[in-house]
Design an enzyme around this catalytic site. Structure first.
Site, PDB file in Angstrom:
ATOM      1  N   GLU A 203      51.838  38.677  44.067  1.00 50.51           N
ATOM      2  CA  GLU A 203      51.629  37.763  45.202  1.00 50.51           C
ATOM      3  C   GLU A 203      52.749  36.713  45.252  1.00 50.51           C
ATOM      4  OE1 GLU A 203      47.514  36.435  45.353  1.00 50.51           O
ATOM      5  OE2 GLU A 203      46.841  38.487  45.687  1.00 50.51           O
ATOM      6  N   GLU A 321      44.998  45.457  44.131  1.00 53.36           N
ATOM      7  CA  GLU A 321      43.847  44.544  44.088  1.00 53.36           C
ATOM      8  C   GLU A 321      43.016  44.811  45.336  1.00 53.36           C
ATOM      9  OE1 GLU A 321      44.435  40.372  43.217  1.00 53.36           O
ATOM     10  OE2 GLU A 321      46.077  40.831  41.830  1.00 53.36           O
TER      11      GLU A 321
HETATM   12  O1  AHR Z   1      41.807  38.957  41.281  1.00 54.84           O
HETATM   13  C1  AHR Z   1      41.823  37.582  41.333  1.00 54.84           C
HETATM   14  C2  AHR Z   1      43.117  37.029  41.922  1.00 54.84           C
HETATM   15  O2  AHR Z   1      43.224  37.407  43.263  1.00 54.84           O
HETATM   16  C3  AHR Z   1      44.391  37.544  41.317  1.00 54.84           C
HETATM   17  O3  AHR Z   1      44.751  36.856  40.178  1.00 54.84           O
HETATM   18  C4  AHR Z   1      45.386  37.298  42.413  1.00 54.84           C
HETATM   19  O4  AHR Z   1      46.459  38.200  42.382  1.00 54.84           O
HETATM   20  C5  AHR Z   1      44.566  37.418  43.666  1.00 54.84           C
HETATM   21  O5  AHR Z   1      44.797  36.407  44.553  1.00 54.84           O
END
Ligand code: AHR
Length: 516
Positions: A203, A321
């Protein structure tokens, strides 16, 4: 208007009749027609599509997976035997570690050498708690070896130098003699490890360093230049519907990457008021599934941009994710992202897999957030107790799809409506395994009406499978009742024109049709 007792009685009888009629209507199955062809819909479903993510966050590692070698909780070199055993059962293909946001604040040297001498840092992203670095590179590699998974190391591009990054990779993967490989040997590991995936930041538009896409692309190329070996270089991609970011990365960095990533969470009520993991109504159910299904639109949009720059599809899209992000459970540390997991989450997972299977030309890996005790987890723990979530059971039911070839299908399904959301009654996926068996997964999204699915699959006899369903939309497992929601045996009937499946409301059915 004046109401007499007689009038009231009559009115209440009428209302009762209307309610019974509505209920009877709700019980009428909707008719769905499914045609499954023998033609492949795309390349095989990479097993890595069923990957997991374990971040140093809350009890995701410490307590949930790692209890240390001296714990009373049975463990192997510190890793919980119960949790590892459950995860081995679903054949976790890959684990992404150590973050998430944590990754871009992580210095790998903090996690090697004598555990008692390792520095203690504050986990700036997740509750500011002390991170004693008891789990570092060697321990993580031990976990993945116990699980039999591939390794996805998420490297720090936000606050670590390219030299540090390349040295970490050398420490882990180099064969030859060097000061770093000698140090690894002194720390107990002779043979190099295999690191299959290496992430260049996480990110980068946010917790990875708040970078402009143009700056990130330059940095990506610089860091990637110094990563040696056969590791797959993974560029940190989208998470905010930013087409421009994908354009820039594909235009300027495609020579230096093997994949880019998508983060897409399903947040039923939005970031400000996400909503509870349990105790929601039908409207929230529908909104959640609608949001979950929208991941396919994002995959399509990103793929279209990638296609322009990479028509041969060399570069993959990793959804590293994804999953549901609800309000934390009351009474827990909000920084630990601990949430319950219900039948709704199970459907969300199944619908996501169905979508990933439709895009195997690009989607070669995903990792759900996260593996244990964090967000949409497989496993929840409480001290020495452990439970398997409905999402775990979906990973289990979908195991036959790992490595299978998706098949072209056509589905005629009615829609159902809840508030302002309209969704298909049924969503499906079909794939053929190497031995010719066809695996079918069907999701009935409607929380009130069953569905009757007729197909063109001639079996001559009933086929077996499994079903995950419950009376309540928020059915879930607790430490007191850990088997409240578990899969049950299911039989589909042969039918005159082909296999026929009765799907109860809010259910997931997976069946296996033997090769003719
Ligand atoms: O999964 C939780 C968080 O969500 C992670 O650390 C981040 O990459 C995302 O914003």
């Amino acid at each position: 208007m004046t109401w007499t007792m007689r009038g009231l009685r009559k009115m209440s009888l009428m209302l009762c009749a209307a309610a019974m009629a509505a209920n009877a209507y709700a019980q009428q199955p909707v008719d769905v027609r499914l045609t499954v062809t023998a033609e492949a819909a795309g390349p095989r479903i990479e097993p890595a599509v069923y990957g997991q993510f374990a971040e140093h966050l809350g009890a995701g590692i410490y307590g949930g997976l790692w209890v240390g070698p001296d714990s009373d909780i049975p463990n192997t070199r510190g890793w919980r035997n119960d949790v590892v055993g459950a995860l081995r059962h679903i054949k976790v293909p890959v684990v992404r570690w150590p973050g998430g946001c944590f990754a871009d604040d992580y210095y790998w040297r903090d996690g090697i050498g004598d555990p008692d001498q390792r520095p203690v840092r504050l986990n700036r992203w997740w509750g500011g708690v002390s991170e004693n670095n008891r789990v570092g590179t060697h321990e993580f590699m031990d976990l993945v070896e116990q699980l039999g998974s591939d390794v996805f190391v998420s490297g720090n591009m936000g606050s670590m130098t390219p030299r540090d990054m390349s040295q970490w990779l050398e420490y882990m993967t180099a064969e030859g003699k060097s000061t770093l490989t000698d140090e690894r040997r002194r720390n107990g590991r002779d043979k190099p490890w295999k690191v299959k995936y290496f992430g260049l930041g996480n990110e980068m538009w946010g917790c990875g360093g708040n970078m402009r896409p143009e700056y990130q692309a330059d940095l990506h190329n610089q860091y990637a230049t110094f990563l040696s070996g056969s590791v797959l270089r993974v560029a940190s991609g989208d998470g905010t519907q930013n087409d421009h970011l994908i354009e820039i990365l594909m235009e300027r960095s495609r020579k230096h990457m093997d994949a880019l990533t998508l983060h897409q969470y399903t947040i039923p009520g939005g970031w400000e008021s996400k909503g509870q993991a349990t105790g929601f109504d039908a409207e929230r159910w529908a909104k959640t599934l609608d949001a979950a299904m929208s991941i396919e639109q994002r995959i399509k949009a990103i793929s279209a941009i990638m296609d322009k720059h990479d028509p041969d599809k060399r570069i993959a899209l990793y959804v590293d994710e994804w999953g549901a992000w609800h309000d934390p459970e009351p009474g827990t540390n909000p920084g630990f992202l601990y949430q319950q997991n219900t039948l709704r989450d199970a459907l969300l997972a199944a619908l996501s897999f169905n979508a990933f299977h439709r895009h195997t030309d690009r989607v070669k890996m995903t990792s759900i957030a996260q593996m244990v005790n964090v967000l949409q987890a497989m496993v929840l723990t409480d001290g020495s107790r452990m439970l398997l979530t409905p999402t775990y059971h979906v990973f289990d039911l979908y195991q036959p799809f790992m490595g299978a070839t998706p098949l072209k299908t056509a589905i005629q399904t009615p829609k159902w409506r809840q508030g302002d959301v309209e969704l298909p009654a049924v969503d499906i996926t079909a794939a053929r395994a190497a031995d010719g068996t066809v695996h079918l997964a069907l999701v009935n999204l409607d929380p009130a009406r069953p569905a009757r699915v007729t197909t063109n699959l001639k079996t001559g006899k009933p086929v077996q499978g499994q079903i995950l369903t419950a009376a309540a939309m928020d059915a879930h497992n607790t430490f007191e009742q850990p088997r409240e929601l578990v899969p049950a045996t299911y039989t589909a009937q042969a039918g005159a024109s082909g296999l026929a499946l009765e799907l109860p409301p809010k259910s997931i059915v997976v069946v296996e049709v033997p090769a003719p």
